[in-house]
Structures are given as C-alpha cells and as structure tokens.
Design a protein around this motif. Structure first.
Motif, PDB file in Angstrom:
ATOM      1  N   LEU B 430      70.747  80.484  65.946  1.00 42.23           N
ATOM      2  CA  LEU B 430      69.576  80.842  66.749  1.00 42.23           C
ATOM      3  C   LEU B 430      69.791  80.314  68.160  1.00 42.23           C
ATOM      4  N   ILE B 431      68.977  80.818  69.080  1.00 41.53           N
ATOM      5  CA  ILE B 431      69.086  80.371  70.480  1.00 41.53           C
ATOM      6  C   ILE B 431      67.718  79.860  70.934  1.00 41.53           C
ATOM      7  N   ILE B 432      67.745  78.701  71.575  1.00 44.88           N
ATOM      8  CA  ILE B 432      66.525  78.187  72.210  1.00 44.88           C
ATOM      9  C   ILE B 432      66.692  78.413  73.713  1.00 44.88           C
ATOM     10  N   ALA B 433      65.838  79.253  74.273  1.00 42.79           N
ATOM     11  CA  ALA B 433      65.886  79.486  75.718  1.00 42.79           C
ATOM     12  C   ALA B 433      64.847  78.586  76.372  1.00 42.79           C
ATOM     13  N   ILE B 434      65.261  77.892  77.424  1.00 41.42           N
ATOM     14  CA  ILE B 434      64.344  76.928  78.052  1.00 41.42           C
ATOM     15  C   ILE B 434      63.861  77.466  79.403  1.00 41.42           C
ATOM     16  N   GLY B 435      62.542  77.500  79.542  1.00 36.52           N
ATOM     17  CA  GLY B 435      61.949  77.941  80.799  1.00 36.52           C
ATOM     18  C   GLY B 435      61.827  79.457  80.847  1.00 36.52           C
ATOM     19  N   SER B 436      60.938  79.922  81.718  1.00 36.57           N
ATOM     20  CA  SER B 436      60.664  81.361  81.774  1.00 36.57           C
ATOM     21  C   SER B 436      61.856  82.188  82.244  1.00 36.57           C
ATOM     22  N   PRO B 437      62.582  81.798  83.308  1.00 32.49           N
ATOM     23  CA  PRO B 437      63.686  82.659  83.759  1.00 32.49           C
ATOM     24  C   PRO B 437      64.738  82.877  82.669  1.00 32.49           C
ATOM     25  N   ALA B 438      65.134  81.816  81.989  1.00 34.85           N
ATOM     26  CA  ALA B 438      66.136  81.957  80.924  1.00 34.85           C
ATOM     27  C   ALA B 438      65.573  82.766  79.764  1.00 34.85           C
ATOM     28  N   ALA B 440      63.271  85.128  79.890  1.00 36.07           N
ATOM     29  CA  ALA B 440      63.187  86.548  80.241  1.00 36.07           C
ATOM     30  C   ALA B 440      64.559  87.217  80.131  1.00 36.07           C
ATOM     31  N   LEU B 441      65.573  86.495  80.612  1.00 34.24           N
ATOM     32  CA  LEU B 441      66.928  87.047  80.567  1.00 34.24           C
ATOM     33  C   LEU B 441      67.394  87.234  79.117  1.00 34.24           C
ATOM     34  N   ALA B 442      67.154  86.206  78.285  1.00 32.29           N
ATOM     35  CA  ALA B 442      67.595  86.274  76.885  1.00 32.29           C
ATOM     36  C   ALA B 442      66.858  87.370  76.134  1.00 32.29           C
ATOM     37  N   ALA B 443      65.548  87.491  76.406  1.00 34.53           N
ATOM     38  CA  ALA B 443      64.758  88.514  75.707  1.00 34.53           C
ATOM     39  C   ALA B 443      65.267  89.904  76.053  1.00 34.53           C
ATOM     40  N   GLN B 444      65.623  90.072  77.337  1.00 32.77           N
ATOM     41  CA  GLN B 444      66.098  91.380  77.783  1.00 32.77           C
ATOM     42  C   GLN B 444      67.480  91.682  77.194  1.00 32.77           C
ATOM     43  N   TYR B 445      68.360  90.702  77.257  1.00 32.17           N
ATOM     44  CA  TYR B 445      69.758  90.921  76.865  1.00 32.17           C
ATOM     45  C   TYR B 445      69.939  91.004  75.355  1.00 32.17           C
ATOM     46  N   LEU B 446      69.155  90.228  74.635  1.00 30.26           N
ATOM     47  CA  LEU B 446      69.384  90.138  73.183  1.00 30.26           C
ATOM     48  C   LEU B 446      68.478  91.062  72.380  1.00 30.26           C
ATOM     49  N   ARG B 447      67.715  91.889  73.063  1.00 30.94           N
ATOM     50  CA  ARG B 447      66.863  92.813  72.318  1.00 30.94           C
ATOM     51  C   ARG B 447      67.765  93.730  71.473  1.00 30.94           C
ATOM     52  N   PRO B 452      67.606  85.133  66.083  1.00 25.43           N
ATOM     53  CA  PRO B 452      66.331  84.483  66.384  1.00 25.43           C
ATOM     54  C   PRO B 452      66.365  83.827  67.774  1.00 25.43           C
ATOM     55  N   LEU B 453      65.318  84.078  68.536  1.00 25.20           N
ATOM     56  CA  LEU B 453      65.231  83.544  69.903  1.00 25.20           C
ATOM     57  C   LEU B 453      63.951  82.726  70.028  1.00 25.20           C
ATOM     58  N   ASN B 474      62.018  88.328  65.305  1.00 25.55           N
ATOM     59  CA  ASN B 474      62.967  87.267  65.637  1.00 25.55           C
ATOM     60  C   ASN B 474      62.605  86.476  66.892  1.00 25.55           C
ATOM     61  N   PHE B 475      61.421  86.708  67.453  1.00 30.03           N
ATOM     62  CA  PHE B 475      61.032  86.007  68.677  1.00 30.03           C
ATOM     63  C   PHE B 475      59.940  84.970  68.390  1.00 30.03           C
ATOM     64  N   TYR B 476      60.140  83.800  68.965  1.00 28.93           N
ATOM     65  CA  TYR B 476      59.165  82.710  68.807  1.00 28.93           C
ATOM     66  C   TYR B 476      58.979  82.079  70.182  1.00 28.93           C
ATOM     67  N   ALA B 477      57.778  81.633  70.482  1.00 33.51           N
ATOM     68  CA  ALA B 477      57.582  81.059  71.817  1.00 33.51           C
ATOM     69  C   ALA B 477      56.611  79.895  71.790  1.00 33.51           C
ATOM     70  N   SER B 478      56.943  78.851  72.562  1.00 35.81           N
ATOM     71  CA  SER B 478      55.982  77.777  72.813  1.00 35.81           C
ATOM     72  C   SER B 478      55.544  77.939  74.263  1.00 35.81           C
TER      73      SER B 478
END
Lengths: 358, 659
Positions: B430-438, B440-447, B452-453, B474-478
């Motif tokens: 799985l990948i943990i993306a930290i912060g909004s810019p990362a 957004a990029l991960a959500a766009q690229y890994l769609r 799991p993101l 596969n998307f989760y967000a805090s």
C-alpha cells in the motif's frame, strides 16, 4: 558420586523401596512406599527407559513422596506410593509382562493398589486384572461413563489453575489469557481440549511427539504450535508443564515468560534455587501435586461405589484447596510448597493420632 | 593430517500418488533409495490425501529402520513441497504456515502436500530442520507473463520446478558458469510437459502444466477455447468428464488410449503414419513453446535443455532439436533427479551456500510518498513510524517485519510520477501519500491500479476531484482541514468580534488553496467583512503581500494552508506576522510566528493514516474510509500574541495552548 539411595529415602520420607525382576518377561520394577497412615497405597505407574537404576529409584521415591501429600491435601484415604517400570514401553510391554506385574502386586496383600494412569492403557489394565484384584480404575462400567483418569486429573488441574488466576489476577474468567501447555499426551491433551473450548483464549502447545501436535492441529488449526526448545520463551499468563518432574532448572526458570507456573507433574522445578528465581521474577509457582489429584477423587469414588456423576462436583474442591493454600502462603510469607506440605503433614498426623485412639 | 570433514546426512521424501520415494544422502552421495509402493486398496481407506499422513510416515520410518538407518543421525529432512501458495523458487524452511496451507491444499489436493508434513514431523522429533525445495507452486513469473488477455483470468504458474531448477543448476555446473548468470530454456517432458524461461535464476515465464502449452502423453495442453465452451454446454458431458478430457485422458491417451510414449514410439518405428503424425505433433508443440520462451528472453538464450522421462527418446528430442537449435545449443538431460534435487537443496543450506527462505513470513512493504522535505511532512513520517512501532512493527533492523520505502517528489510532478512507478515496481502492499499535493498526484496517477492508497492530511475530500468515495474501494483518507468558518468563530472572532477588514494569502493554481480561499471569501461576505486577497507564488511575495495589506489597512490576515505558507520560515512570515494578528490554517504556521490556529492535531491525522495502514496489512475491516479526527485544538504563539497586545483576550479562549 553414586546416589545414596538410603539418604534419598530419608529425605523423601520413604520407608520401603523394593526392587523386583522377572527376567522371563523382562519385568524390572521398583516400588516405593512412602506412607500408609491414611490408607492403602494408591501407586501411580511410570514406564520409561531411565537408562540407570538409580535415576529410576529417584523418580519412584519422589513420586511416592508427593502422592502421599496430594492424597492428604484432598483428605482421601490413600497412602502414597509409586511403581516404576524400567524399559522402553514399546519394547517390553506385553500381556505376560503385565500379568507378571499383577502377580507381583498380589504380594503386597492389599496394602498397595495399582492405579490406572497415563502409562497404562485400558488393555494393559485388563491384563493386570487377570492376575490381581488390587487395581483401581479398572472398573470399566465406572470409567466408560465418560471420565478417564487423565481427564479427571486435567479437570482438577483446570480448577486449580482457575484458583491461581483468581489469586494472581483477581478474576474468575480465563478469557483473554494465554496458556502454554508443554506435553499434550494424556492429561495435557485433556487440558488443551478444555482450554480450546473457552472463548477468547490463546493456547500454545508443544510436544516431543509431532503426531500428537498434528492430531490437535488438524482439529483446531488456530492453535499455536512451537518446537519443544522454544516453549520456555513463549509469553503467556499460565505455563502448564505436563512432561517430567524436575524438568525446569535454573536456566529454564530464567527464560520463562509467564505469570503462573504449574503442571500435571508433581513438582516440575528442579530445586529450591529454581523456586527462588521464580519468586524473584514474580512468577507464581503452584506445585502440581497441589492440584493434580483429580484421579484420586475419581478412584475414591469408584472404591466407595459412588457414581461418576459426583466426581465432577468434587473436582471443584481443588479450586478451594488451591486458593486457600495460596492465600495462606501469602499471609505467612511462605511458598505454596511449604504451606501445602505443612497442611498435608498436619492432616496425616491428626489421622495417625485418631487411629491410635481406636 | 587433515581432519575428516563432517558429512551431512539428509533424508529426502517424495510422496507420489501411489508411492512414497525416500532416499538417504550423505553429502551428495545417495547411499539408499527406495520407492515404497502403497496399494490402491489401502489408500482408498483414507478420506483424504492428508489423512494418509500417519500411514505413510510409519512406512517411511519402518523402511529406514529395517534398512539399519538411525534417524537420530540425520542433519535435516527434506520433503517434496506441495500445492501450497505461490512462492519464488528456492529452499524453504517448513513452518506452521506451510503445514496449514498443505493441510487445506492451498492450490488443490496432491500427494506432494504430504512431503512437507512428513519431513516436518521427523525433523521435529529429532530437533533438526525440515525443508522443501522448489515445489510445483513456485511462481517467479514476470508481470507481463501474468496477463492472459482476459482480465478475470490471470495466468498462474504450476510447473515441474524441482526438476527444471535442478537440471538447470546441473547444466550451469557442467558449463562451469553461475546459474544466475545464464538465460536458459528448460523443457521438462514427462506425463506433464512444462517449458520454462529462466533468467537471473528465476522462471520468468512457463506454461501452466495442467492447462496450457503442448499436449502431453495424458494432458491436452492449450485447446481452442470456444470449442471447449460449446462442448461444456452441450449437455453431453459432466464437469468431471470435461476436466478428465483435459487432464488424464487428453493428449496421447485421447488419440491412442495409452499414455506410454514408448508404446507410441514403437508404433512409429513399426511404420504407423497416424502414430507418427500425433507423436511428432507433440514434439512440434514443444518446439513451438520453446520458441515462445525464446521471445520471453528477447532471443538471448545460452542454452535449451531438454529433460524428464521423455527426453530418453532420441526420436522425440530429435524432432524438437531440428526446430529449435537455431535459437541456441540444445542439451539433453534425460530423466528426472528429484531426490538429488531435494537433497542438494538442503545441502546448500546446511553448508551455508544459500539461505533458506521463510515461507510463512511475508514482510509487508509500505510506500511513503510525500511532496518535499518540508517540516510538516518530515514530522508526519515520524508520527507514522512511531505508530507502526507502537503496533509492534520493526523496520530498518535485522529482525524487521515491515519494510518502509520512501518516495520524495522533491516538489516536482514528473519526479513524483517516477517515484510512484518505483513503488509499484517494488511491489508495495500500500502507499501512504502525505499532504494534499502528493495525495492529488497519487490519486490521479494510480487510478485504475489495484493499490490501496492512504491520503494523509488531506485538506478536504474535494482536493481529489473526481474520486467517487462511495465506490473507491482502495482509497482511504485522514482529513486535516477545519471549516474556515469554524476556525474564525473559535479564535479570531473570539478575540476581535468586530473585524471588518481581512487580508488573505492564497496561491493561484493550487487546488487546495483555491478552495480554501473561496471559503474565506464566502465567510467574509456572510459576516460583512471586506476581504483583500493576495496571490503568493513564491516566498518573496510575502513581503509584497504585507505591504498590500498595510496599504488596505486590514485588521487581521488569514495565512492559509497553501504550499508557500506551509513551507515558509519564521523569518519569511515575519513581514506579515509582526504587523498583523494572524489566523493560521496550519498548526505549524503558529510555530513559525503566526498568532493563532484552530486546528486538528497533525499527529492525530498522521496516526489515523498509520492506523488505516495497519488495518489493511492485517486484513482488519475499515468501516469509514474518510476520517477526520474530531478533536480541535487552539494553539497560539505567546510572543506574537504579546507583541499584538492581545494576551488577555487570547487567554480567555478555553483550552488555548500558548507556545
């Protein structure tokens, strides 16, 4: 230095040790008689290739010693004794070997009963019964009703463990606890079976014989299994040893990751030094002879002609006896072993005094 | 005089459907071998193959004891591994997980499932290790090879791994080369036929021996699928009959009623054209498969090895050879040396030449994807790591049970995409993306990827435009953002309810900042506050913003959560924070001289993300995929508050923490 048998007899309060050999059937037996104040000896039997006779005698004397006290703690009319048969059971045990043993038991003229135990199968008992009536646990009608001696012992131990849990953790439930069972043949098997019926209990098992492990695991795949050499390092709440007396030395005691140590064998620790290590490490040690008398209760009921239905109720006595001893030990700042032996000795002395009055 | 070197004593056990082969090795030397046959009558008594365990084990032990061997002398026991879960090739320590998988027949029931448990049992009782070597379940296939052409049917690997690897190793030794350095095609020809392309010591592609590739003496191999569908639905055949037609009664059996290649060969030699056609067709298809494997290796093939029982047939191997020797030299290694392969595998481990792999231990991999080395993101990584540690995970140590792989975009989209590709290549769980810019990029690229993101510290769910949260499995967000109105009402308006002029910084082109800015303006309109916005694209713009706000005589300034404010130093912010009381979107801005923030704890946000990860790794259900920690905090900068003479009013705010 060779073992001084007489010295060992003195330290274990045994007054009679007999060696008997019948070469025609390869029977080599050692019978220890410790005390007969409470009644005829109820001898448990061990068959094992001990390698040397001194070791076998030592085991016989220790077994007899503890058998006296466990009967006294349960206030049952039995003396303490033991039968040790030297040899590999797979090689020596057969019909004639067992019948020869039965004939030998007759020589004690009713002062010694051989008890059905883990090392004697139903078939073994039938052969012995052909030659002697001094067998306890031989009444098929009684035992077929669902309470093999090993199961009675296991249920008694579970009651004792519940008392230890109450004392140590202040709780009545065993849910949420982890139990390690070392040795899952006979009594150990029934202990595991009982624990696995409880909800939210983790059970870790080991045994030198893998087939026993597999038999349980095929039925309950979630049971945790570790190799025998790794068992002492398992973190748990209760460690139950069902292997050999004196199997826990200073090294194992230092490795143990448990809060309570007990077992089906009379005294799993090797020496008083080991007990000191356990105390220093905050591990509550409950000697096996305090809580492993379930089979005595079963046999007493059989001899008294009472039904097996009362046995389960009476096994509950072990809970109270164990809890009382634990509390007494704490109040008197003594070990459980010290208060248990003291209580047993006191009971035997009282009975002896009463007998003198008759 | 040289000391005698200890010889390792190894017992190899290879259970087959009606026999159990055993062999006793002393180092490489096979000193005893026996095939213990089991009559069908005896085996029929058992409900399942697994139930044959005790019977077969006793037979093994009795046979060895009768032959005068003492099991106590053994150094290791090695068993034929079964149809357990797919694993890379190698030698594996038998463990509880493997036994569990063999018991249930993870990829189906098979006599070889007993190999590991019998080995384990004997090893257990003598306190020695038990291994398996290259079980049929070996799966090293490269990702390209897994695509079948139908998304619902991935290709899986099931082949004669034990003999194929053993023969390839033997070939490497014969050529005095390192096995891992060779590109080989190995064809195992037996009752089943599998052809593997070996590269770097791995079988990167191989036909599934049950249902793909050339036909064999008793299997049909690949068949025209539509015709099979028609047959299956014709009503003439049961499922079992259809299966049997493919495995058991396919291949030579279907043409001639025999699975004996020798019989067929004799018929060819006797002049039967029909037999020749079919027998040669089988070789033709093997050659075809070898050709296909050569393309997997891009034509760089060091050798083609033909092995297995059928390799004894010169006629058959001759037909194959003439069609493939243009690819690479062909080497014939007839027969199968499975017992040797088992023992040699164990021996390599005992000698320390190869580490034994752990079957049950999968070290999960977590990718941590972040935008840049800014303080808040570094802090987030620390919080996430601390959470993992608290949950018993160990990483960056010898006894690690978790691998953390860090991927830094360094503030650049293109770099970020490359880093995401790297994480995919590393097979992260799985990948943990930290912060909004990362995020957004991960959500766009890994769609579209099955990955799991977890988005950490997302300002709001609108940041990930286009994500359908109800169906995003596969998307989760805090979430980190607190509604702007709530921020003002709980801090700025408490201190100064009559604010009429508010300055606000934002960054045009940054989605998060633009959303935030719109909300600030909405708030101002609602409360009759004049709003003065200033676009900050660089840190240097902050000075100009301060000047603008001074000129407009704003009373307060809102410092948002855009990347300029988030990454500004105290010195860069001072130009604004020293002149105006500031309402900050980020807790971190208060640490850099901003006056007050009404915020969610960054630590709790990061822990929420780590908790998602722990749950996913352990298969624990996640009920809500979008979570915003409920607790709010008020943090104020003591010196800044003091400088603006607002200490009395700030202290009246309940729960305010002055730093």
């Amino acid at each position: 230095m060779a073992l001084d048998i007489f010295d060992l007899m003195r330290t274990t309060n045994n007054y009679e040790l007999t060696f008997y050999e019948e070469p025609s059937v390869q029977l080599k037996s050692i019978i220890a008689i410790n005390n007969t104040v409470l009644g005829p000896v109820l001898a448990t039997t061990k068959i094992f290739d001990f390698g040397n006779v001194e070791r076998a005698a030592q085991v016989a004397l220790r077994m007899a010693y503890y058998n006296t006290y466990r009967a006294a703690l349960l206030r049952r009319p039995f003396g303490g004794g033991s039968i040790v048969l030297c040899g590999d059971p797979k090689k020596v045990k057969n019909e004639f070997y067992l019948r020869a043993l039965g004939i030998y038991i007759n020589k004690f003229a009713g002062n010694l009963f051989i008890a059905r135990s883990a090392d004697l199968t139903d078939e073994d008992i039938k052969y012995i019964l052909r030659e002697t009536e001094f067998v306890v646990g031989g009444d098929d009608d009684f035992l077929m009703s669902g309470m093999p001696p090993a199961k009675a012992t296991a249920l008694g131990i579970i009651n004792g463990i519940r008392a230890a849990i109450k004392f140590k953790f202040g709780r009545d439930e065993i849910s949420g606890l982890t139990f390690v069972v070392q040795g899952i043949d006979g009594v150990g098997y029934y202990i595991v079976e009982h624990l696995l019926q409880a909800e939210d209990v983790q059970v870790v098992i080991t045994d030198r014989v893998y087939d026993r492990i597999k038999a349980i695991q095929d039925r309950v795949p979630e049971v945790k299994v570790v190799r025998p050499g790794e068992i002492y390092k398992q973190a748990c709440d209760v460690f139950i040893s069902c292997t050999f007396d004196s199997s826990i030395s200073e090294q194992e005691a230092s490795q143990l990751q448990t809060k309570i140590l007990t077992g089906s064998v009379n005294n799993v620790i090797y020496s008083e030094d080991v007990e000191k290590i356990l105390i220093d490490r905050g591990i509550l040690y409950v000697p096996g002879y305090v809580l492993n008398g379930g089979e005595i209760i079963l046999f007493d009921n059989e001899l008294s002609g009472l039904g097996p239905d009362v046995v389960e109720n009476q096994l509950g006595d072990i809970y109270n006896i164990t809890l009382d001893l634990l509390r007494q030990a704490r109040e008197e700042n003594k070990t459980v072993n010290e208060v248990a032996i003291s209580a047993a000795v006191q009971y035997i002395e009282n009975i002896a005094a009463i007998k003198k009055l008759r | 005089m040289a000391k005698n070197k200890k010889k390792y004593k190894i017992l190899a056990i290879n259970p087959g459907s009606t026999s159990t082969k055993i062999a006793w090795f002393e180092d490489e030397e096979k000193v005893f071998e026996k095939t213990i046959s089991h009559s069908a009558r005896v085996l029929e008594k058992f409900k399942s193959i697994w139930d044959q365990y005790s019977f077969r084990k006793e037979e093994v032990v009795r046979t060895l004891e009768e032959a005068g061997f003492d099991l106590a002398e053994l150094d290791a026991v090695v068993g034929r591994g079964g149809l357990i879960r797919p694993i890379p090739s190698g030698v594996y320590v038998v463990d509880e997980q493997m036994i569990q998988d063999a018991r249930i027949g993870y990829q189906g029931p098979h006599a070889s499932n007993l190999g590991c448990v019998i080995a384990y049992s004997i090893a257990w009782e003598h306190d020695i290790p038990a291994y398996i070597v290259d079980p049929p379940a070996v799966d090293d296939m490269e990702p390209l090879a897994r695509i079948s052409g139908q998304a619902k049917i991935p290709r899986t690997s099931l082949f004669h791994a034990l003999n194929i690897f053993a023969t390839a190793r033997q070939f490497a030794r014969d050529q005095n080369k390192k096995f891992e350095d060779l590109n080989l095609i190995v064809a195992h020809l037996g009752g089943g036929i599998t052809v593997a392309a070996l590269h770097g010591g791995r079988a990167i592609n191989v036909n599934n021996g049950i249902e793909e590739g050339p036909f064999t003496p008793e299997r049909s191999g690949s068949l025209p699928v539509l015709k099979i569908i028609d047959m299956a639905f014709s009503g003439k055949y049961t499922r079992e009959q259809m299966r049997k037609m493919i495995v058991g009664k396919g291949g030579l059996v279907s043409y001639f009623g025999t699975n004996s290649a020798l019989e067929v060969e004799n018929m060819v030699k006797a002049g039967s054209e029909r037999y020749r056609l079919v027998f040669e067709a089988m070789a033709y298809q093997v050659a075809e498969e070898i050709g296909a494997r050569s393309t997997n290796l891009k034509g760089r093939v060091d050798g083609i090895i033909i092995t297995g029982g059928l390799a004894h047939s010169e006629m058959f191997t001759g037909w194959i050879k003439e069609r493939v020797e243009h690819i690479a030299p062909v080497y014939i290694y007839p027969g199968a040396s499975e017992m040797e392969a088992l023992a040699h595998g164990a021996l390599r481990v005992l000698r320390g030449e190869e580490p034994a792999k752990r079957y049950g231990v999968h070290t999960p991999k977590v990718g941590i994807f972040y935008w840049d080395n800014i303080e808040a993101y570094v802090q987030a990584i620390n919080y996430i790591e601390d959470y993992f540690r608290a949950k018993g995970y160990v990483f960056r140590k010898e006894d690690s049970n978790l691998e953390l792989i860090y991927a830094n975009c360094e503030g650049d989209d293109e770099r970020g995409r490359r880093e995401l590709e790297r994480l995919i290549d590393r097979n992260v769980d799985l990948i943990i993306a930290i912060g909004s810019p990362a995020s957004a990029l991960a959500a766009q690229y890994l769609r579209g990827y099955d990955m799991p993101l977890i988005f950490t510290g997302l300002y709001s769910k609108e940041i990930l435009a286009g994500v359908d949260w109800k169906n995003a499995d596969n998307f989760y967000a805090s979430l980190y953002g607190v509604p702007v109105e709530e921020q003002f009402e709980n801090s700025m308006l408490r201190i100064q309810p009559d604010v009429r002029k508010l300055g606000v910084t934002y960054k045009i082109g940054e989605l998060q900042s633009n959303i935030e800015h719109d909300r600030v303006r909405e708030f101002c309109a609602k409360h009759n506050i004049e709003c003065y916005s200033f676009d900050v694209q660089e840190h240097e713009d902050l000075e100009e913003a301060a000047k603008y706000f001074s000129d407009e005589k704003v009373q307060w300034v809102y410092l948002g959560s855009d990347s300029i404010i988030a990454t500004a130093t105290a010195k860069q912010l001072e130009t604004i924070t020293s002149k105006f009381p500031t309402q900050c979107a980020l807790e971190d801005t208060v640490h850099h001289g901003g006056m007050i923030a009404y915020h969610i704890s960054w630590k709790e946000v990061c822990e929420q993300s780590a908790d998602f990860a722990v749950r996913l790794l352990n298969g624990i259900e996640i009920k809500t995929a979008l979570v915003s920690p409920g607790k709010r905090y008020v943090t104020a900068n003591h010196d800044t508050v003091d400088k603006h003479g607002l200490m009395d009013k700030v202290k009246q705010i309940k729960g305010v923490k002055l730093i």
